[in-house]
Design a protein around this motif. Structure first.
Motif, mmCIF file in Angstrom:
data_model
loop_
_atom_site.group_PDB
_atom_site.id
_atom_site.type_symbol
_atom_site.label_atom_id
_atom_site.label_comp_id
_atom_site.label_asym_id
_atom_site.label_seq_id
_atom_site.Cartn_x
_atom_site.Cartn_y
_atom_site.Cartn_z
ATOM 1 N N HIS A 82 0.859 -1.197 0.000
ATOM 2 C CA HIS A 82 0.000 0.000 0.000
ATOM 3 C C HIS A 82 0.888 1.238 0.000
ATOM 4 C CE1 HIS A 82 -3.383 2.554 2.020
ATOM 5 N NE2 HIS A 82 -3.275 2.783 0.710
ATOM 6 N N GLN A 83 0.729 2.048 -1.043
ATOM 7 C CA GLN A 83 1.408 3.345 -1.096
ATOM 8 C C GLN A 83 0.627 4.255 -2.031
ATOM 9 O OE1 GLN A 83 5.315 2.041 -2.407
ATOM 10 N NE2 GLN A 83 4.918 2.732 -4.511
ATOM 11 N N ALA A 84 0.886 5.546 -1.947
ATOM 12 C CA ALA A 84 0.050 6.527 -2.658
ATOM 13 C C ALA A 84 0.475 6.730 -4.100
ATOM 14 C CB ALA A 84 0.090 7.857 -1.905
ATOM 15 N N GLN A 85 1.731 6.487 -4.459
ATOM 16 C CA GLN A 85 2.205 6.806 -5.799
ATOM 17 C C GLN A 85 2.878 5.605 -6.464
ATOM 18 O OE1 GLN A 85 4.777 10.184 -5.333
ATOM 19 N NE2 GLN A 85 3.105 11.617 -4.886
ATOM 20 N N ASN A 86 2.953 5.705 -7.801
ATOM 21 C CA ASN A 86 3.608 4.693 -8.638
ATOM 22 C C ASN A 86 2.854 3.360 -8.557
ATOM 23 O OD1 ASN A 86 5.634 6.562 -9.384
ATOM 24 N ND2 ASN A 86 6.727 6.125 -7.474
ATOM 25 N N VAL A 87 3.556 2.254 -8.315
ATOM 26 C CA VAL A 87 2.918 0.929 -8.243
ATOM 27 C C VAL A 87 3.343 0.237 -6.959
ATOM 28 C CG1 VAL A 87 2.773 0.657 -10.766
ATOM 29 C CG2 VAL A 87 4.793 -0.159 -9.528
ATOM 30 N N VAL A 88 2.614 -0.854 -6.646
ATOM 31 C CA VAL A 88 2.948 -1.625 -5.446
ATOM 32 C C VAL A 88 3.245 -3.069 -5.854
ATOM 33 C CG1 VAL A 88 1.595 -0.179 -3.895
ATOM 34 C CG2 VAL A 88 0.525 -2.153 -4.996
#
Length: 265
Positions: A213-219
């Protein structure tokens, strides 16, 4: 050595004197003079012999010491040779044992009937179990979020030896009791509000989870686990409610498994 030479000379002279007396070639005066002369010679020879013998003693002791050292060294060499011989005999015995075992196995294999050979081949084929698959065959896009948990179906098959994995249902069913290894990889779009979460499920129970889980790019994330399965146990991958993943032609999301070894009993 010099003392020994003196003794031999005295013995030779005595023999010569006796021989002369037997031949009758000497008179009484001549015999007396000769005996007097010989007495002097004997005394001189005795004195020389004693001196020479005293001179010989150091040489004899040195020779004895050298001989003792040689005997000691030879004993040590003999002991070393005996140890090497024992080691060689042990190695030969081990090689003979291994050769006998190989001959027994070869004899056993040569005595197998054709039906027994086919049965062994079939048994080995039954133990060859492995699969690996990705989510999408040709398209790309997101999967989720859903309001409930769903079972993911990995349809792009790379390997399915033993056909224990069903690409229609996404479920692996254990054909043999044994230890199995499973692995999952996770990939998804980054989002402030929607994480990406999947898990390996055994008979309806969560075993391990991959989460990102993160706000930017990809996970991305991955997990693996070894499981002891009975015949008929099922293993699959679950996408949890309100979670999202994605895939494309690069096959980021995969599900794989294989038999490590069968269990007896």
């Amino acid at each position: 050595m010099k003392g020994l030479i003196c003794i031999l000379l005295l013995l030779g002279f005595s023999v010569f004197s006796i021989q002369q007396q037997e031949d009758g070639g000497l008179g009484e005066n001549e015999v007396s003079e000769q005996l007097s002369s010989e007495d002097g010679k004997q005394k001189l020879a005795s004195t020389d012999s004693q001196q020479n013998c005293h001179l010989c003693f150091p040489d004899i002791h040195a020779a004895l010491r050298g001989l003792t050292a040689m005997i000691t060294e030879q004993k040590a060499n003999n002991q070393a040779l005996e140890l090497r011989l024992r080691d060689a005999e042990k190695a030969a015995e081990q090689q003979m044992f291994l050769l006998e075992e190989l001959n027994k196995k070869n004899d056993a294999l040569s005595n197998l009937t054709q039906s027994q050979v086919e049965e062994l081949r079939k048994d080995n084929r039954d133990k060859e179990i492995a699969f690996s698959a990705a989510l999408m065959q040709s398209s790309s896009g997101n999967i989720g979020p859903f309001t409930t948990d769903i079972t993911l179906t990995y349809r792009n098959i790379f390997t399915n030896i033993g056909n224990a994995y069903n690409p229609i249902t996404g479920i692996f069913t254990a054909p043999l009791k044994g230890a199995y290894m499973f692995h999952i990889s996770l990939y998804g779009p980054a989002s402030q509000s929607i994480p990406s979460t999947i898990g390996i499920i055994k008979n309806g129970q969560l075993v391990v989870m991959a989460h990102a889980h993160q706000a930017q790019n990809v996970v991305n994330s991955s997990k693996g686990v070894a499981l002891l399965l009975e015949v008929g146990d099922v293993v699959y991958v679950r996408l949890f409610a309100n979670r999202r993943i994605s895939d494309n032609q690069n096959n980021h999301n995969t599900f794989s498994g294989y038999l490590l070894f069968p269990s007896r009993g």
